[in-house]
Design a protein around this motif. Sequence first.
Motif, PDB file in Angstrom:
ATOM      1  N   PRO A 169      30.557  29.534 -38.270  1.00 17.59           N
ATOM      2  CA  PRO A 169      29.118  29.715 -38.501  1.00 17.59           C
ATOM      3  C   PRO A 169      28.284  28.561 -37.958  1.00 17.59           C
ATOM      4  CG  PRO A 169      30.380  30.190 -40.492  1.00 17.59           C
ATOM      5  CD  PRO A 169      31.344  29.569 -39.521  1.00 17.59           C
ATOM      6  N   HIS A 170      27.132  28.899 -37.356  1.00 14.09           N
ATOM      7  CA  HIS A 170      26.235  27.883 -36.821  1.00 14.09           C
ATOM      8  C   HIS A 170      24.806  28.407 -36.975  1.00 14.09           C
ATOM      9  CE1 HIS A 170      24.272  25.024 -34.191  1.00 14.09           C
ATOM     10  NE2 HIS A 170      25.401  24.365 -34.058  1.00 14.09           N
ATOM     11  N   PRO A 171      23.898  27.609 -37.538  1.00 12.88           N
ATOM     12  CA  PRO A 171      22.536  28.097 -37.777  1.00 12.88           C
ATOM     13  C   PRO A 171      21.792  28.506 -36.505  1.00 12.88           C
ATOM     14  CG  PRO A 171      22.695  25.716 -38.170  1.00 12.88           C
ATOM     15  CD  PRO A 171      24.087  26.229 -38.045  1.00 12.88           C
ATOM     16  N   ALA A 172      22.135  27.897 -35.368  1.00 14.19           N
ATOM     17  CA  ALA A 172      21.436  28.221 -34.124  1.00 14.19           C
ATOM     18  C   ALA A 172      21.692  29.652 -33.671  1.00 14.19           C
ATOM     19  CB  ALA A 172      21.843  27.245 -33.020  1.00 14.19           C
ATOM     20  N   LEU A 173      22.764  30.279 -34.172  1.00 12.24           N
ATOM     21  CA  LEU A 173      23.036  31.668 -33.806  1.00 12.24           C
ATOM     22  C   LEU A 173      21.905  32.596 -34.248  1.00 12.24           C
ATOM     23  CD1 LEU A 173      26.836  31.831 -34.690  1.00 12.24           C
ATOM     24  CD2 LEU A 173      25.849  32.006 -32.395  1.00 12.24           C
ATOM     25  N   LEU A 174      21.155  32.176 -35.259  1.00  8.87           N
ATOM     26  CA  LEU A 174      20.027  32.980 -35.731  1.00  8.87           C
ATOM     27  C   LEU A 174      18.890  33.015 -34.714  1.00  8.87           C
ATOM     28  CD1 LEU A 174      19.907  31.771 -39.453  1.00  8.87           C
ATOM     29  CD2 LEU A 174      20.850  33.917 -38.578  1.00  8.87           C
ATOM     30  N   ASP A 175      18.936  32.113 -33.723  1.00  9.73           N
ATOM     31  CA  ASP A 175      17.891  32.075 -32.701  1.00  9.73           C
ATOM     32  C   ASP A 175      18.127  33.084 -31.581  1.00  9.73           C
ATOM     33  OD1 ASP A 175      16.647  30.030 -34.076  1.00  9.73           O
ATOM     34  OD2 ASP A 175      17.704  28.454 -32.964  1.00  9.73           O
ATOM     35  N   LEU A 176      19.258  33.786 -31.613  1.00  5.54           N
ATOM     36  CA  LEU A 176      19.535  34.783 -30.583  1.00  5.54           C
ATOM     37  C   LEU A 176      18.424  35.830 -30.569  1.00  5.54           C
ATOM     38  CD1 LEU A 176      21.393  36.067 -28.457  1.00  5.54           C
ATOM     39  CD2 LEU A 176      22.581  37.237 -30.314  1.00  5.54           C
ATOM     40  N   GLY A 177      17.808  36.000 -29.403  1.00  8.07           N
ATOM     41  CA  GLY A 177      16.695  36.931 -29.280  1.00  8.07           C
ATOM     42  C   GLY A 177      15.372  36.359 -29.730  1.00  8.07           C
ATOM     43  N   HIS A 178      15.389  35.119 -30.211  1.00  7.83           N
ATOM     44  CA  HIS A 178      14.171  34.457 -30.687  1.00  7.83           C
ATOM     45  C   HIS A 178      14.102  33.051 -30.092  1.00  7.83           C
ATOM     46  CE1 HIS A 178      13.621  37.696 -33.610  1.00  7.83           C
ATOM     47  NE2 HIS A 178      14.918  37.570 -33.880  1.00  7.83           N
ATOM     48  N   GLY A 179      14.198  32.990 -28.785  1.00 14.12           N
ATOM     49  CA  GLY A 179      14.150  31.698 -28.093  1.00 14.12           C
ATOM     50  C   GLY A 179      15.469  31.268 -27.501  1.00 14.12           C
ATOM     51  N   ALA A 180      16.513  32.047 -27.727  1.00 11.96           N
ATOM     52  CA  ALA A 180      17.830  31.707 -27.190  1.00 11.96           C
ATOM     53  C   ALA A 180      18.523  32.955 -26.658  1.00 11.96           C
ATOM     54  CB  ALA A 180      18.690  31.035 -28.246  1.00 11.96           C
ATOM     55  N   THR A 181      19.341  32.761 -25.629  1.00  8.32           N
ATOM     56  CA  THR A 181      20.068  33.856 -24.978  1.00  8.32           C
ATOM     57  C   THR A 181      21.555  33.547 -24.978  1.00  8.32           C
ATOM     58  OG1 THR A 181      18.198  34.406 -23.536  1.00  8.32           O
ATOM     59  CG2 THR A 181      20.373  35.130 -22.806  1.00  8.32           C
ATOM     60  N   LEU A 182      22.361  34.546 -25.263  1.00  6.52           N
ATOM     61  CA  LEU A 182      23.818  34.385 -25.269  1.00  6.52           C
ATOM     62  C   LEU A 182      24.387  34.721 -23.896  1.00  6.52           C
ATOM     63  CD1 LEU A 182      26.263  35.313 -28.057  1.00  6.52           C
ATOM     64  CD2 LEU A 182      26.712  36.222 -25.776  1.00  6.52           C
ATOM     65  N   VAL A 183      25.310  33.893 -23.431  1.00  9.66           N
ATOM     66  CA  VAL A 183      26.022  34.138 -22.178  1.00  9.66           C
ATOM     67  C   VAL A 183      27.518  34.062 -22.447  1.00  9.66           C
ATOM     68  CG1 VAL A 183      24.172  33.270 -20.695  1.00  9.66           C
ATOM     69  CG2 VAL A 183      25.914  31.688 -21.532  1.00  9.66           C
ATOM     70  N   LYS A 184      28.298  34.705 -21.581  1.00 12.85           N
ATOM     71  CA  LYS A 184      29.753  34.716 -21.739  1.00 12.85           C
ATOM     72  C   LYS A 184      30.401  34.138 -20.485  1.00 12.85           C
ATOM     73  CE  LYS A 184      31.667  37.994 -24.115  1.00 12.85           C
ATOM     74  NZ  LYS A 184      32.200  39.295 -24.587  1.00 12.85           N
ATOM     75  N   LEU A 185      31.416  33.318 -20.709  1.00 12.78           N
ATOM     76  CA  LEU A 185      32.177  32.730 -19.609  1.00 12.78           C
ATOM     77  C   LEU A 185      33.487  33.484 -19.457  1.00 12.78           C
ATOM     78  CD1 LEU A 185      32.642  30.445 -17.522  1.00 12.78           C
ATOM     79  CD2 LEU A 185      33.717  29.126 -19.360  1.00 12.78           C
ATOM     80  N   CYS A 186      33.690  34.071 -18.283  1.00 11.18           N
ATOM     81  CA  CYS A 186      34.948  34.742 -17.960  1.00 11.18           C
ATOM     82  C   CYS A 186      35.813  33.747 -17.192  1.00 11.18           C
ATOM     83  CB  CYS A 186      34.681  35.991 -17.120  1.00 11.18           C
ATOM     84  SG  CYS A 186      36.166  36.913 -16.675  1.00 11.18           S
TER      85      CYS A 186
END
Length: 261
Positions: A122-139
């Motif tokens: 768990p990390h509080p910054a995950l709540l920012d997804l879609g609200h100032g932050a974007t998730l990316v995936k590394l293959c």
Amino acid sequence: MGQTRLRRPPAPTDAERARSVATRGGEAALVGTGAPEPVVPLVHHLHADGSAVLLLPDDSPVLTAIRGSERGELPVMLEVSDHAPVPLREPIRALLWVSGWLRIPDAGTAKRAALQVADAAPHPALLDLGHGATLVKLCPSSAVLADAEGTAALAPVDLAAARPDPFCRIEDHWLSHLEDAHPEVFDALARHLPAPLRHTLGARVRPLGVDRCGLRLRVETTEGDHDVRLAWQQEATTAEELRVQLGLLVGCPFRQVADPS
């Protein structure tokens, strides 16, 4: 005439040590992105095969580069720094570099990935997804580990097939407590050091790491730092076995050593 080769103490495999670094998390930064400085993600989480989920601010130049690329992906390297459990002059004890392609998943996939990360770490910054932050995936395409045991190139399949060390999540707490509460343990362990270090005036023995195969020490001297691995008499996989093996190494099998659990 044959050559005499020094036998090194047993250690976890390259892939196991890399998995332990990934499991502990450490500090992470994206390099090779075209940005003038390494890009530090808000959140990073590595999976077993070296793939990673990263959370970046919406204004990150990395996101601009991905969206502007022809294939919608960016070749990058994720650098993970593994730090010692106690404050040392040279705190980084291992580096793991994972090379691969960075992509932006669709909104549904990003949300599911964030929930999986939240379940594991768990990390509080995950709540920012879609609200100032974007998730990316590394293959991932490859990985390289560098530590006191050496340098090794690894494939994602190697990482996925390995298991992290059984003590990789508790060693920081245990070793820092051991140094603070039982400094005499490291005075006793000094007798196992190579003679040149054992007789160096002012040398200080510090805890560097512990794993199923043994104990890693950092010897700080006025002339530099030296890493030494001491092997257990028998491999340890439980907290009780670890306590017993450390007691034997200290020199008193009945000594009460701090419980690592």
